[in-house]
Design a protein around this motif. Structure first.
Motif, short mmCIF file in Angstrom:
data_model
loop_
_atom_site.label_atom_id
_atom_site.label_comp_id
_atom_site.label_asym_id
_atom_site.label_seq_id
_atom_site.Cartn_x
_atom_site.Cartn_y
_atom_site.Cartn_z
N VAL A 173 0.86 -1.19 0.00
CA VAL A 173 0.00 0.00 0.00
C VAL A 173 0.89 1.24 0.00
CG1 VAL A 173 -1.91 -1.12 1.23
CG2 VAL A 173 -0.16 0.11 2.53
N LYS A 174 0.33 2.33 -0.46
CA LYS A 174 1.01 3.63 -0.30
C LYS A 174 0.55 4.15 1.04
CE LYS A 174 1.95 8.07 -2.52
NZ LYS A 174 2.55 8.58 -1.34
N CYS A 175 1.41 4.02 2.03
CA CYS A 175 1.05 4.31 3.41
C CYS A 175 0.97 5.82 3.66
CB CYS A 175 2.08 3.69 4.35
SG CYS A 175 1.70 3.95 6.09
N VAL A 176 -0.16 6.25 4.21
CA VAL A 176 -0.37 7.68 4.49
C VAL A 176 0.53 8.18 5.62
CG1 VAL A 176 -2.76 7.74 3.65
CG2 VAL A 176 -2.32 7.21 6.05
N LEU A 177 0.93 7.30 6.49
CA LEU A 177 1.76 7.72 7.63
C LEU A 177 3.24 7.72 7.25
CD1 LEU A 177 1.29 8.53 10.62
CD2 LEU A 177 2.02 6.24 11.21
N GLU A 222 5.58 3.32 -0.30
CA GLU A 222 5.11 1.95 -0.42
C GLU A 222 5.61 1.11 0.76
OE1 GLU A 222 3.23 0.27 -2.94
OE2 GLU A 222 2.74 2.32 -3.53
N ALA A 223 4.70 0.33 1.32
CA ALA A 223 5.05 -0.55 2.43
C ALA A 223 4.07 -1.71 2.47
CB ALA A 223 5.03 0.21 3.75
N GLU A 224 4.43 -2.75 3.21
CA GLU A 224 3.57 -3.92 3.31
C GLU A 224 2.27 -3.55 4.01
OE1 GLU A 224 3.60 -8.48 5.03
OE2 GLU A 224 5.45 -7.31 5.07
N GLY A 225 1.16 -3.93 3.38
CA GLY A 225 -0.16 -3.60 3.91
C GLY A 225 -0.67 -4.63 4.90
N LEU A 226 -1.73 -4.26 5.56
CA LEU A 226 -2.40 -5.15 6.50
C LEU A 226 -3.11 -6.26 5.75
CD1 LEU A 226 -3.89 -2.30 8.67
CD2 LEU A 226 -2.13 -3.90 9.43
N GLU A 227 -3.24 -7.41 6.36
CA GLU A 227 -3.89 -8.55 5.71
C GLU A 227 -5.40 -8.37 5.61
OE1 GLU A 227 -2.59 -12.18 7.58
OE2 GLU A 227 -0.49 -11.54 7.45
N ARG A 228 -5.96 -7.69 6.59
CA ARG A 228 -7.42 -7.43 6.58
C ARG A 228 -7.68 -6.14 7.34
NH1 ARG A 228 -6.37 -11.31 10.23
NH2 ARG A 228 -7.22 -11.15 12.32
N ILE A 231 -8.41 2.35 6.44
CA ILE A 231 -7.13 1.98 7.03
C ILE A 231 -6.51 0.83 6.25
CG2 ILE A 231 -6.05 0.96 9.08
CD1 ILE A 231 -8.10 2.64 10.73
N HIS A 232 -7.30 -0.17 5.94
CA HIS A 232 -6.80 -1.33 5.19
C HIS A 232 -6.18 -0.92 3.85
CE1 HIS A 232 -7.36 -5.02 2.65
NE2 HIS A 232 -6.70 -5.51 3.68
N GLU A 233 -6.78 0.05 3.20
CA GLU A 233 -6.32 0.47 1.87
C GLU A 233 -5.15 1.46 1.92
OE1 GLU A 233 -9.90 2.06 0.15
OE2 GLU A 233 -10.83 0.07 -0.03
N ASN A 234 -4.95 2.14 3.06
CA ASN A 234 -3.98 3.24 3.09
C ASN A 234 -2.94 3.19 4.21
OD1 ASN A 234 -5.18 5.11 0.95
ND2 ASN A 234 -6.94 4.70 2.25
N VAL A 235 -2.95 2.15 5.02
CA VAL A 235 -2.05 2.11 6.17
C VAL A 235 -1.25 0.81 6.13
CG1 VAL A 235 -1.98 1.99 8.70
CG2 VAL A 235 -3.56 3.57 7.56
N SER A 236 0.04 0.93 6.37
CA SER A 236 0.92 -0.24 6.37
C SER A 236 0.91 -0.95 7.72
CB SER A 236 2.36 0.20 6.06
OG SER A 236 2.87 0.98 7.13
#
Length: 96
Positions: free
Chosen positions: A5-9, A13-19, A30-35
């Protein structure tokens, strides 16, 4: 392969959450924008808020406050530490 995901924080680019870590629209956002790393930073910050403000997670007002702080942390101006908070990991906190 990890979902990226492209992490807002973190700002990249960083690994995203699984769910989604939270229900509803906020959880999906959060799932779409937070690592994963950013989510762990939130967990640490949330723990500090719970401890410093002596919040009870089952209290509806405390949950409302935490949701508002979570939105600010990721998508707003940021969630601030309480004024009296002293970071135990800070080098200056060990000087007395």
């Amino acid at each position: 392969m990890a979902r990226m995901v492209k992490c807002v924080l973190l700002g990249g680019e960083a690994e995203g959450l699984e769910r989604a870590p939270y229900p509803g629209e906020l959880g999906q956002r959060i799932h779409e924008n937070v690592s994963k790393e950013a989510w762990q930073r939130w967990i640490k910050h949330q723990t500090m808020l719970l401890n410093e403000y002596r919040l009870t997670p089952i209290d509806p007002e405390a949950r409302k406050f935490l949701v508002e702080e979570m939105e600010k942390f990721f998508f707003g101006e940021g969630s601030q530490r309480p004024q009296q908070f002293v970071d135990p990991d800070s080098p200056s906190s060990s000087q007395n």
